[in-house]
Design an enzyme around this catalytic site. Structure first.
Site, PDB file in Angstrom:
ATOM      1  N   HIS A 101       1.827  -2.402   0.490  1.00  0.00           N
ATOM      2  CA  HIS A 101       2.727  -2.574   1.636  1.00  0.00           C
ATOM      3  C   HIS A 101       2.134  -1.840   2.832  1.00  0.00           C
ATOM      4  O   HIS A 101       2.261  -2.280   3.982  1.00  0.00           O
ATOM      5  CB  HIS A 101       4.151  -2.064   1.301  1.00  0.00           C
ATOM      6  CG  HIS A 101       4.390  -0.645   1.685  1.00  0.00           C
ATOM      7  ND1 HIS A 101       4.210   0.429   0.824  1.00  0.00           N
ATOM      8  CD2 HIS A 101       4.746  -0.089   2.877  1.00  0.00           C
ATOM      9  CE1 HIS A 101       4.469   1.552   1.465  1.00  0.00           C
ATOM     10  NE2 HIS A 101       4.799   1.271   2.700  1.00  0.00           N
ATOM     11  N   HIS A 134       3.255   5.555 -11.307  1.00  0.00           N
ATOM     12  CA  HIS A 134       4.187   4.520 -10.839  1.00  0.00           C
ATOM     13  C   HIS A 134       4.791   3.843 -12.073  1.00  0.00           C
ATOM     14  O   HIS A 134       4.050   3.403 -12.962  1.00  0.00           O
ATOM     15  CB  HIS A 134       3.477   3.450 -10.010  1.00  0.00           C
ATOM     16  CG  HIS A 134       2.976   3.914  -8.678  1.00  0.00           C
ATOM     17  ND1 HIS A 134       1.885   4.738  -8.535  1.00  0.00           N
ATOM     18  CD2 HIS A 134       3.421   3.652  -7.422  1.00  0.00           C
ATOM     19  CE1 HIS A 134       1.675   4.958  -7.248  1.00  0.00           C
ATOM     20  NE2 HIS A 134       2.587   4.301  -6.546  1.00  0.00           N
ATOM     21  N   CYS A 154      -2.488   1.217  -1.141  1.00  0.00           N
ATOM     22  CA  CYS A 154      -1.061   0.954  -0.923  1.00  0.00           C
ATOM     23  C   CYS A 154      -0.967  -0.441  -0.310  1.00  0.00           C
ATOM     24  O   CYS A 154      -1.447  -0.653   0.815  1.00  0.00           O
ATOM     25  CB  CYS A 154      -0.475   2.014   0.010  1.00  0.00           C
ATOM     26  SG  CYS A 154       1.279   1.716   0.283  1.00  0.00           S
ATOM     27  N   CYS A 194       6.258  -3.655  -3.784  1.00  0.00           N
ATOM     28  CA  CYS A 194       5.086  -2.822  -4.065  1.00  0.00           C
ATOM     29  C   CYS A 194       3.836  -3.691  -4.238  1.00  0.00           C
ATOM     30  O   CYS A 194       3.705  -4.420  -5.229  1.00  0.00           O
ATOM     31  CB  CYS A 194       5.311  -1.952  -5.306  1.00  0.00           C
ATOM     32  SG  CYS A 194       4.023  -0.708  -5.520  1.00  0.00           S
ATOM     33  N   THR A 201       0.620  -2.794  -4.764  1.00  0.00           N
ATOM     34  CA  THR A 201      -0.253  -2.471  -5.902  1.00  0.00           C
ATOM     35  C   THR A 201       0.487  -2.745  -7.211  1.00  0.00           C
ATOM     36  O   THR A 201      -0.127  -3.131  -8.212  1.00  0.00           O
ATOM     37  CB  THR A 201      -0.743  -1.010  -5.828  1.00  0.00           C
ATOM     38  OG1 THR A 201       0.380  -0.137  -5.609  1.00  0.00           O
ATOM     39  CG2 THR A 201      -1.739  -0.816  -4.698  1.00  0.00           C
TER      40      THR A 201
END
Ligand code: PYC
Length: 332
Positions: A110, A228, A108, A258, A260
């Site tokens: 963020h 996602h 992740c 985001c 990733t």
């Protein structure tokens, strides 16, 4: 009753109650608008092994812990949890397992920025580079100031270009499949303008695309679910190269661009020769915040993305789970 005696009695009762409860200590931050809950105490004993093995143990044996930390009433579908662990790799400063309202994330972006700023807030990270071990690889985090972090993510790549999926009610939708630490489907044409007032429509349409990908057996290279979905459109700020909307696995949308997802985008831009190594790409989020991304070349076909953004700590707390609380493990 004397005020002092009352306070003592009251204190005692509170103390006894606390003894009954399980508590976890958390630091909450947001990275460009997207929250991260770092759990620094009170997690289950996951034993040793790689972060992937410990993530599996958390999922298989202690999933109630994830639900308790993230679901309502203690959390929300927007939160991403980060369980701080000791790293197995001695070159790393810490290990971390990321999760959300429905399960576990590989990486992740963020969240890694939020973890670095939170550990700096606690006095555990100095300015400079640190290494975080995640279930999908090692991430370098460069703490540039109290609130600014650049992460060097896991190797990222475009797996398939221009994949078409038939979506009931929407026709054929075409996008690229790319890995940025999670699997993404990247669509360059959004059904409407990428603004918060369209969030419901963007969420519903991207949920349908996610479902159609699953139903039609379209997956990531390792058979992993593409959980996602990312729409792109023109940036609004003068310096933004692009704006995105990212649907996360639990169907909340990412308030940040985001990490990733931006890594997956950089991999696609590199694959088409639209962005040279070292050049900046300013990715704006649906709420108008931004990450600055760039990449260096990795193994053939792969890039090593660098994502720069800001995080701010907004709360530190002890989350309590009373044994009699019917929602001690969250509202499922
Ligand atoms: O920043 O990589 C990210 C991310 C994944 C899900 C929510 N945020």
């Amino acid at each position: 009753m004397e005020p002092l005696a009352w306070a003592e009695l009251h204190g005692l009762v509170a103390k006894e109650c606390l003894n009954l409860m399980e508590a976890m200590r958390v630091i909450d931050s947001h990275t460009e608008g997207e929250p991260t809950r770092l759990i620094i105490e009170g997690g289950p004993d996951l034993g040793g092994g790689s972060m992937a093995e410990r993530r599996d143990r958390l999922r298989d044996e202690f999933d109630a812990f994830r639900r308790s930390a993230i679901l309502e009433p203690r959390g929300s579908e927007v939160l991403v949890g980060a369980l701080l662990c000791e790293s197995e790799d001695p070159s790393c400063d810490a290990g971390v397992i990321f999760f959300n309202n429905v399960g576990y994330l590989g990486m992740c972006g963020h969240g890694a920025i939020g973890v670095a700023v939170s550990l700096a807030y606690l006095g555990q990270f100095d300015l400079g580079t640190h290494r975080l071990e995640t279930p999908v690889g090692i991430v370098n985090v460069d703490l540039q100031s109290e609130n600014e972090v650049a992460i060097e993510n896991v190797p990222s790549y475009r797996f398939r270009e221009s994949v078409s999926v038939r979506v009931p009610g929407m026709g054929t939708i075409t996008g690229d499949i790319a890995w940025g630490g999670n699997w993404f489907f990247l669509i360059s044409e959004a059904p409407c303008e990428l603004i918060v007032s369209n969030a419901k429509r963007l969420t519903e349409s991207s949920e349908q695309i996610k479902r159609a990908l699953k139903d039609q057996g379209i997956t990531g290279e390792d058979g992993g679910e593409i959980d996602h979905i990312e729409y792109f459109g023109p940036g609004k700020a003068p310096d933004a190269d692009s704006r995105n909307f990212v649907l996360c696995p639990g169907n909340a949308y990412d308030r940040s661009p985001c990490g990733t997802g931006t890594s997956a985008k950089l991999a696609c831009l590199a694959a088409t020769g639209k962005l040279a190594p070292g050049d900046d790409w300013v990715q704006e989020s649906i709420v108008g915040s931004h990450f600055v991304g760039s990449y260096r070349l990795g193994q053939p076909g792969q890039v090593i993305p660098r994502i720069r953004g800001r995080a701010f700590v907004y709360s530190e707390a002890r989350l309590l789970r009373h044994p009699k609380d019917p929602f001690r493990d969250g509202i499922v």
